[in-house]
Scaffold this active site. Structure first.
Site, mmCIF file in Angstrom:
data_model
loop_
_atom_site.group_PDB
_atom_site.id
_atom_site.type_symbol
_atom_site.label_atom_id
_atom_site.label_comp_id
_atom_site.label_asym_id
_atom_site.label_seq_id
_atom_site.Cartn_x
_atom_site.Cartn_y
_atom_site.Cartn_z
ATOM 1 N N TYR A 275 -9.964 0.807 -1.369
ATOM 2 C CA TYR A 275 -9.804 1.481 -0.071
ATOM 3 C C TYR A 275 -10.422 0.650 1.044
ATOM 4 O O TYR A 275 -9.912 0.582 2.154
ATOM 5 C CB TYR A 275 -10.411 2.885 -0.109
ATOM 6 C CG TYR A 275 -11.915 2.914 -0.181
ATOM 7 C CD1 TYR A 275 -12.574 2.767 -1.403
ATOM 8 C CD2 TYR A 275 -12.680 3.050 0.969
ATOM 9 C CE1 TYR A 275 -13.963 2.761 -1.465
ATOM 10 C CE2 TYR A 275 -14.077 3.049 0.916
ATOM 11 C CZ TYR A 275 -14.698 2.902 -0.312
ATOM 12 O OH TYR A 275 -16.064 2.882 -0.362
ATOM 13 N N LEU B 16 0.833 -1.205 0.000
ATOM 14 C CA LEU B 16 0.000 0.000 0.000
ATOM 15 C C LEU B 16 0.872 1.261 0.000
ATOM 16 O O LEU B 16 0.660 2.174 -0.785
ATOM 17 C CB LEU B 16 -0.906 -0.029 1.244
ATOM 18 C CG LEU B 16 -1.819 1.167 1.475
ATOM 19 C CD1 LEU B 16 -2.844 1.307 0.351
ATOM 20 C CD2 LEU B 16 -2.560 1.022 2.822
ATOM 21 N N SER B 17 1.871 1.301 0.887
ATOM 22 C CA SER B 17 2.646 2.535 1.109
ATOM 23 C C SER B 17 3.503 2.941 -0.092
ATOM 24 O O SER B 17 3.959 2.095 -0.864
ATOM 25 C CB SER B 17 3.582 2.356 2.309
ATOM 26 O OG SER B 17 2.852 1.987 3.446
ATOM 27 N N GLU B 18 3.713 4.236 -0.185
ATOM 28 C CA GLU B 18 4.613 4.791 -1.202
ATOM 29 C C GLU B 18 5.467 5.857 -0.536
ATOM 30 O O GLU B 18 5.208 6.249 0.609
ATOM 31 C CB GLU B 18 3.796 5.412 -2.346
ATOM 32 C CG GLU B 18 2.919 4.387 -3.047
ATOM 33 C CD GLU B 18 2.088 4.996 -4.182
ATOM 34 O OE1 GLU B 18 2.243 6.216 -4.444
ATOM 35 O OE2 GLU B 18 1.305 4.243 -4.781
ATOM 36 N N TYR C 76 -10.120 8.597 -3.158
ATOM 37 C CA TYR C 76 -9.856 7.211 -2.731
ATOM 38 C C TYR C 76 -10.847 6.221 -3.342
ATOM 39 O O TYR C 76 -10.601 5.016 -3.371
ATOM 40 C CB TYR C 76 -9.803 7.104 -1.198
ATOM 41 C CG TYR C 76 -11.107 7.370 -0.471
ATOM 42 C CD1 TYR C 76 -12.030 6.339 -0.310
ATOM 43 C CD2 TYR C 76 -11.398 8.627 0.051
ATOM 44 C CE1 TYR C 76 -13.225 6.556 0.358
ATOM 45 C CE2 TYR C 76 -12.594 8.856 0.714
ATOM 46 C CZ TYR C 76 -13.504 7.824 0.862
ATOM 47 O OH TYR C 76 -14.686 8.042 1.517
ATOM 48 N N GLU D 279 1.814 -0.338 9.981
ATOM 49 C CA GLU D 279 0.363 -0.588 10.082
ATOM 50 C C GLU D 279 -0.343 0.496 10.905
ATOM 51 O O GLU D 279 -1.220 0.220 11.722
ATOM 52 C CB GLU D 279 0.095 -2.001 10.603
ATOM 53 C CG GLU D 279 0.595 -3.041 9.602
ATOM 54 C CD GLU D 279 -0.053 -4.393 9.714
ATOM 55 O OE1 GLU D 279 -1.230 -4.463 10.094
ATOM 56 O OE2 GLU D 279 0.625 -5.362 9.396
ATOM 57 N N THR E 238 0.928 4.498 12.444
ATOM 58 C CA THR E 238 1.794 4.978 13.531
ATOM 59 C C THR E 238 0.950 5.168 14.805
ATOM 60 O O THR E 238 -0.290 5.178 14.750
ATOM 61 C CB THR E 238 2.420 6.339 13.174
ATOM 62 O OG1 THR E 238 1.359 7.301 13.069
ATOM 63 C CG2 THR E 238 3.200 6.301 11.870
ATOM 64 N N ASN F 257 0.389 7.824 16.458
ATOM 65 C CA ASN F 257 -0.524 8.974 16.322
ATOM 66 C C ASN F 257 -1.807 8.591 15.580
ATOM 67 O O ASN F 257 -2.894 9.067 15.914
ATOM 68 C CB ASN F 257 0.162 10.126 15.565
ATOM 69 C CG ASN F 257 1.026 10.981 16.474
ATOM 70 O OD1 ASN F 257 1.064 10.752 17.680
ATOM 71 N ND2 ASN F 257 1.726 11.954 15.914
HETATM 72 C C1 LIG Z 1 10.059 -1.972 8.362
HETATM 73 C C2 LIG Z 1 8.828 -1.455 7.697
HETATM 74 C C3 LIG Z 1 7.950 -2.355 7.107
HETATM 75 C C4 LIG Z 1 6.806 -1.890 6.457
HETATM 76 N N1 LIG Z 1 5.990 -2.789 5.803
HETATM 77 C C5 LIG Z 1 4.973 -2.321 5.017
HETATM 78 C C6 LIG Z 1 4.224 -3.210 4.168
HETATM 79 O O1 LIG Z 1 4.440 -4.435 4.156
HETATM 80 N N2 LIG Z 1 3.273 -2.685 3.357
HETATM 81 C C7 LIG Z 1 2.996 -1.348 3.331
HETATM 82 O O2 LIG Z 1 2.131 -0.950 2.565
HETATM 83 N N3 LIG Z 1 3.691 -0.469 4.120
HETATM 84 C C8 LIG Z 1 4.667 -0.933 4.954
HETATM 85 N N4 LIG Z 1 5.391 -0.057 5.731
HETATM 86 C C9 LIG Z 1 5.073 1.363 5.700
HETATM 87 C C10 LIG Z 1 4.477 1.878 6.993
HETATM 88 O O3 LIG Z 1 3.170 1.428 7.148
HETATM 89 C C11 LIG Z 1 4.611 3.403 6.997
HETATM 90 O O4 LIG Z 1 5.975 3.695 7.177
HETATM 91 C C12 LIG Z 1 3.755 4.051 8.056
HETATM 92 O O5 LIG Z 1 2.404 3.922 7.739
HETATM 93 C C13 LIG Z 1 4.102 5.524 8.265
HETATM 94 O O6 LIG Z 1 4.130 6.197 7.050
HETATM 95 P P1 LIG Z 1 5.382 7.164 6.695
HETATM 96 O O7 LIG Z 1 6.609 6.345 6.910
HETATM 97 O O8 LIG Z 1 5.143 7.735 5.369
HETATM 98 O O9 LIG Z 1 5.347 8.254 7.813
HETATM 99 P P2 LIG Z 1 4.427 9.641 7.805
HETATM 100 O O10 LIG Z 1 3.031 9.285 7.431
HETATM 101 O O11 LIG Z 1 5.172 10.626 6.983
HETATM 102 O O12 LIG Z 1 4.490 10.014 9.316
HETATM 103 C C14 LIG Z 1 5.583 10.694 9.900
HETATM 104 C C15 LIG Z 1 5.169 11.152 11.311
HETATM 105 O O13 LIG Z 1 4.071 12.052 11.198
HETATM 106 C C16 LIG Z 1 3.012 11.622 12.008
HETATM 107 N N5 LIG Z 1 1.733 11.959 11.366
HETATM 108 C C17 LIG Z 1 1.385 11.785 10.065
HETATM 109 N N6 LIG Z 1 0.117 12.185 9.877
HETATM 110 C C18 LIG Z 1 -0.364 12.596 11.072
HETATM 111 C C19 LIG Z 1 -1.600 13.102 11.534
HETATM 112 N N7 LIG Z 1 -2.654 13.257 10.701
HETATM 113 N N8 LIG Z 1 -1.712 13.430 12.848
HETATM 114 C C20 LIG Z 1 -0.684 13.269 13.699
HETATM 115 N N9 LIG Z 1 0.525 12.780 13.328
HETATM 116 C C21 LIG Z 1 0.676 12.449 12.038
HETATM 117 C C22 LIG Z 1 3.178 10.113 12.121
HETATM 118 O O14 LIG Z 1 2.538 9.608 13.300
HETATM 119 C C23 LIG Z 1 4.692 9.985 12.172
HETATM 120 O O15 LIG Z 1 5.134 10.148 13.497
HETATM 121 C C24 LIG Z 1 6.516 -0.513 6.430
HETATM 122 C C25 LIG Z 1 7.401 0.389 7.038
HETATM 123 C C26 LIG Z 1 8.546 -0.060 7.643
HETATM 124 C C27 LIG Z 1 9.502 0.933 8.243
#
Ligand SMILES: Cc1cc2nc3c(=O)[nH]c(=O)nc-3n(C[C@H](O)[C@H](O)[C@H](O)COP(=O)(O)OP(=O)(O)OC[C@H]3O[C@@H](n4cnc5c(N)ncnc54)[C@H](O)[C@@H]3O)c2cc1C
Length: 380
Positions: A233, A126-128, A179, A364, A366, A368
């Site tokens: 979605y 899902l993530s990018e 979405y 899955e 954060t 927050n």
């Molecule tokens: C080891 C690892 C494995 C993973 N495996 C998968 C996978 O298998 N499939 C997949 O799809 N993804 C995967 N991910 C992605 C992971 O789900 C995302 O990294 C995560 O959802 C956070 O997104 P981001 O890294 O873009 O951080 P951001 O979304 O940029 O967040 C950065 C900070 O901002 C805060 N923040 C963002 N928005 C808000 C808000 N509205 N209110 C308050 N705080 C906010 C967050 O809490 C965080 O502290 C993986 C990530 C890692 C590191």
């Protein structure tokens, strides 16, 4: 009345056999897997043979036909020994197979479930780079093409990507619909235009592969759309709602493992002429950690049992993941402290568990984002 932690005979035997497997087959490899950031294929084959890679897959498709709660027990038992293997099993069951069971047509289930139960690893993409917490702002595109779809874009952070042959990939066919334009596609390794890119060099869960996926005009047959077109979605939200209970399980396993190592150590290590576990200050620290682990386990088990019982579990799952991941960080940090200098080096297992704990508050959703879900329910 049954206690949440009271297991049926079947659940107890399953938990026990998975934990014994983890001690026998995983523990000897933990340090090397962490150092080399790699899981040997032979270990993955043994996980399939054990039956933990297709826990909810129906028997007609070669699976164990067990419950989501069984998956939670397996992820917890394995994560006591190595949370990297815990997440491999978790993603396979609580995200990939779960999504196929819930959203896959009969044809999709017949084609993919037997493979996923028998030897094929799955991944969930899902993530990018630009869309993490704001997952539905994804920019991967799907364009209809005859009886198929052409996918273009990049996915980031994809767990299991190195080992997987089947990927659930989310892309948007109609960005103007927001979405509502998102669909889920089943992409197989080997399709033209699809490749697994760079592998991340991580702080923790190093053996678990986390890679980029490249979609460069990758043609996916129409029969590989998972769920309805434009309903991706829903596939994403609903599988992740359940999947995060699995991350809670990974984190309670990690915390219980760290606590177990620490209890053994404080009984052995002597300072000032006695075992450090005889100092009341240390005993109270252990007592707090044990209380945290117990509370986190109750929350995770409760969320899993609510889910299996078809009851609302959204807020409980978010709370369980939030609290279990914070518990894992606290308990593994205490473990490092109580090991003293030995906690800071790689000769003992707690240093790795401390590094591994951090991811629980990130993937899955954060912490927050979990708080956002909990607040929404709490405030009505
Ligand atoms: C080891 C690892 C494995 C993973 N495996 C998968 C996978 O298998 N499939 C997949 O799809 N993804 C995967 N991910 C992605 C992971 O789900 C995302 O990294 C995560 O959802 C956070 O997104 P981001 O890294 O873009 O951080 P951001 O979304 O940029 O967040 C950065 C900070 O901002 C805060 N923040 C963002 N928005 C808000 C808000 N509205 N209110 C308050 N705080 C906010 C967050 O809490 C965080 O502290 C993986 C990530 C890692 C590191």
């Amino acid at each position: 009345m049954t206690a949440l932690t009271a297991l049926s005979d079947d659940e107890r035997l399953f938990q026990q056999s998975v934990y014994e497997f983890a001690i026998r087959e995983i523990r000897p490899l933990v340090r090397e897997m962490d150092e080399h950031a790699k899981i040997p294929r032979i270990l993955i084959d043994r996980l399939f043979a054990l039956g933990v890679m297709g826990i909810e897959v129906p028997e007609i498709h070669g699976g164990a036909a067990a419950s989501f709660f069984h998956a939670v027990l397996a992820v917890e038992a394995i994560s006591r020994v190595d949370p990297s293997i815990g997440v491999l099993v978790d993603v396979q069951n609580t995200l990939v197979i779960n999504a196929l069971l819930r959203w896959g047509s009969e044809d999709v289930q017949r084609r993919f479930l037997p493979r996923l139960a028998a030897g094929t690893v799955g991944a969930y993409a899902l993530s990018e780079a630009g869309s993490g917490s704001d997952a539905f702002a994804l920019s991967a595109r799907a364009v209809a093409d005859g009886d198929g779809w052409i996918l273009t874009g990049r996915k980031l952070w994809i767990t299991n990507a190195n080992e997987a042959d089947v990927f659930i990939v989310f892309a948007n066919a109609d960005p103007s619909a927001g979405y509502h334009g998102i669909s889920a596609f089943i992409v197989e390794r080997g399709l033209a235009g699809f490749s697994v890119g760079r592998k991340e060099d991580k702080l923790g869960i190093r053996a678990s592969s986390t890679c980029e996926l490249l979609l460069d005009g990758c043609r996916v047959p129409r029969a590989n759309v998972l769920g309805d077109v434009g309903k991706g979605y829903k596939v994403a939200i609903e599988t992740l709602n359940e999947g995060r209970i699995g991350i809670g399980a990974q984190m309670i396993g990690l915390a219980a493992g760290a606590l177990q190592h620490t209890v053994a150590y404080v009984k052995e290590r002597k300072q000032f002429g006695k075992a450090i576990g005889e100092f009341q200050a240390v005993q109270h620290q252990i007592a707090r950690a044990a209380t945290d682990v117990e509370a986190a386990r109750l929350m995770v088990y409760n969320a899993a049992r609510l889910r299996d019982g078809g009851l609302p579990f959204l807020s409980e799952a978010a709370m369980a993941k939030l609290f279990a991941s914070e518990t894992a960080e606290r308990v593994s940090s205490l473990a490092v402290n109580l090991f003293g200098g030995y906690g800071f080096v790689k000769d003992y297992p707690v240093e790795k568990l401390y590094r591994d704990a951090k991811i629980g508050q990130i993937y899955e959703g954060t912490s927050n984002l979990q708080l956002q879900t909990i607040a929404k329910h709490a405030l009505g």
